[in-house]
Scaffold this motif. Sequence first.
Motif, PDB file in Angstrom:
ATOM      1  N   ASN A 108       0.781  -0.975   0.001  1.00  0.00           N
ATOM      2  CA  ASN A 108       0.141   0.019  -0.098  1.00  0.00           C
ATOM      3  C   ASN A 108       1.012   1.373  -0.027  1.00  0.00           C
ATOM      4  OD1 ASN A 108      -2.582  -1.078  -0.230  1.00  0.00           O
ATOM      5  ND2 ASN A 108      -2.491  -1.659   1.741  1.00  0.00           N
ATOM      6  N   PHE A 111       2.181   1.774  -3.659  1.00  0.00           N
ATOM      7  CA  PHE A 111       1.302   2.186  -4.134  1.00  0.00           C
ATOM      8  C   PHE A 111       0.922   3.548  -4.167  1.00  0.00           C
ATOM      9  CE2 PHE A 111      -2.991   2.716  -5.896  1.00  0.00           C
ATOM     10  CZ  PHE A 111      -2.695   2.330  -7.220  1.00  0.00           C
ATOM     11  N   GLU A 112       0.860   3.800  -2.886  1.00  0.00           N
ATOM     12  CA  GLU A 112       0.489   5.518  -2.675  1.00  0.00           C
ATOM     13  C   GLU A 112       1.578   6.279  -2.804  1.00  0.00           C
ATOM     14  OE1 GLU A 112      -0.565   5.506   1.517  1.00  0.00           O
ATOM     15  OE2 GLU A 112      -2.516   4.131   1.260  1.00  0.00           O
ATOM     16  N   GLN A 116      -0.282   5.111  -7.603  1.00  0.00           N
ATOM     17  CA  GLN A 116      -1.503   5.809  -7.880  1.00  0.00           C
ATOM     18  C   GLN A 116      -1.585   7.161  -8.497  1.00  0.00           C
ATOM     19  OE1 GLN A 116      -3.381   6.509  -4.021  1.00  0.00           O
ATOM     20  NE2 GLN A 116      -1.954   8.247  -3.550  1.00  0.00           N
ATOM     21  N   ARG A 130      -1.165   0.282 -14.543  1.00  0.00           N
ATOM     22  CA  ARG A 130      -1.624   1.055 -13.075  1.00  0.00           C
ATOM     23  C   ARG A 130      -2.608   0.507 -12.568  1.00  0.00           C
ATOM     24  NH1 ARG A 130       0.460   5.832 -11.728  1.00  0.00           N
ATOM     25  NH2 ARG A 130       0.636   6.434 -14.056  1.00  0.00           N
ATOM     26  N   GLU A 131      -3.702  -0.038 -13.317  1.00  0.00           N
ATOM     27  CA  GLU A 131      -4.914  -0.649 -12.843  1.00  0.00           C
ATOM     28  C   GLU A 131      -4.554  -2.044 -12.513  1.00  0.00           C
ATOM     29  OE1 GLU A 131      -7.966   0.737 -11.874  1.00  0.00           O
ATOM     30  OE2 GLU A 131      -6.756   2.376 -12.343  1.00  0.00           O
ATOM     31  N   ARG A 134      -3.137  -1.787  -8.942  1.00  0.00           N
ATOM     32  CA  ARG A 134      -4.234  -1.828  -8.073  1.00  0.00           C
ATOM     33  C   ARG A 134      -4.868  -2.895  -7.855  1.00  0.00           C
ATOM     34  NH1 ARG A 134      -6.327   3.104  -7.235  1.00  0.00           N
ATOM     35  NH2 ARG A 134      -5.899   4.038  -9.300  1.00  0.00           N
ATOM     36  N   ARG A 135      -5.117  -3.841  -8.783  1.00  0.00           N
ATOM     37  CA  ARG A 135      -6.011  -5.094  -8.606  1.00  0.00           C
ATOM     38  C   ARG A 135      -5.194  -6.054  -7.967  1.00  0.00           C
ATOM     39  NH1 ARG A 135      -7.478  -3.845 -13.753  1.00  0.00           N
ATOM     40  NH2 ARG A 135      -6.158  -5.462 -14.667  1.00  0.00           N
TER      41      ARG A 135
END
Length: 188
Positions: A108, A111-112, A116, A130-131, A134-135
């Motif tokens: 996380n 990603f942050e 993102q 990117r998606e 996220r998944r």
Amino acid sequence: MCRGLSALPTSCLERAKEFKTRLGILLHKPEMGYKIGNLSRGTKQRYSLDEVLGWKESFDCLLRSKNGVAAFHGFLKTEFSEENLEFWLACEDYKKTRSKTKLAVKANRIFEDFVQNEAPKEVNLDHETREATRRNLTVATSACFEEAQAKTHTLMEKDSYPRFLKSAYYRDLTEQASGHRTSKPIHT
């Protein structure tokens, strides 16, 4: 309220990129205070000539060298583009994590910080990657960032790494390692 870069008119973004480039060029000039040194502590670092020349063999040779990574990071900082390498390094560290709890927390955070939209150190990734990343976070595994990391690696290898090898920064490292002085002779 912060609207982010996407809310700015294109001409503003183009001017900001031009300013960033010009500032990076100024930082490359020795007369502007540009120095090579230990990039994390500010003390002078000496590299062997074989080591510095070895970084030219391949991008992966550079990444396998702790000093090579530090030198490349220093170069990227002069261009204000260190986020790709920092992301790649964060992914390498992430893959070594064994605790499931720590994996989720680190995933996380990475990603942050990097993936993102409008992240503080956002890396250049296409929407699909990117998606997909996220998944992948729904079940954090050591492979969560594999695709994004590979794309970032390729981008650095094809873009930043050749610029590094052609740069005054790398040339200065090579000259320092070979013991040559770049200062002008004193006339009496």
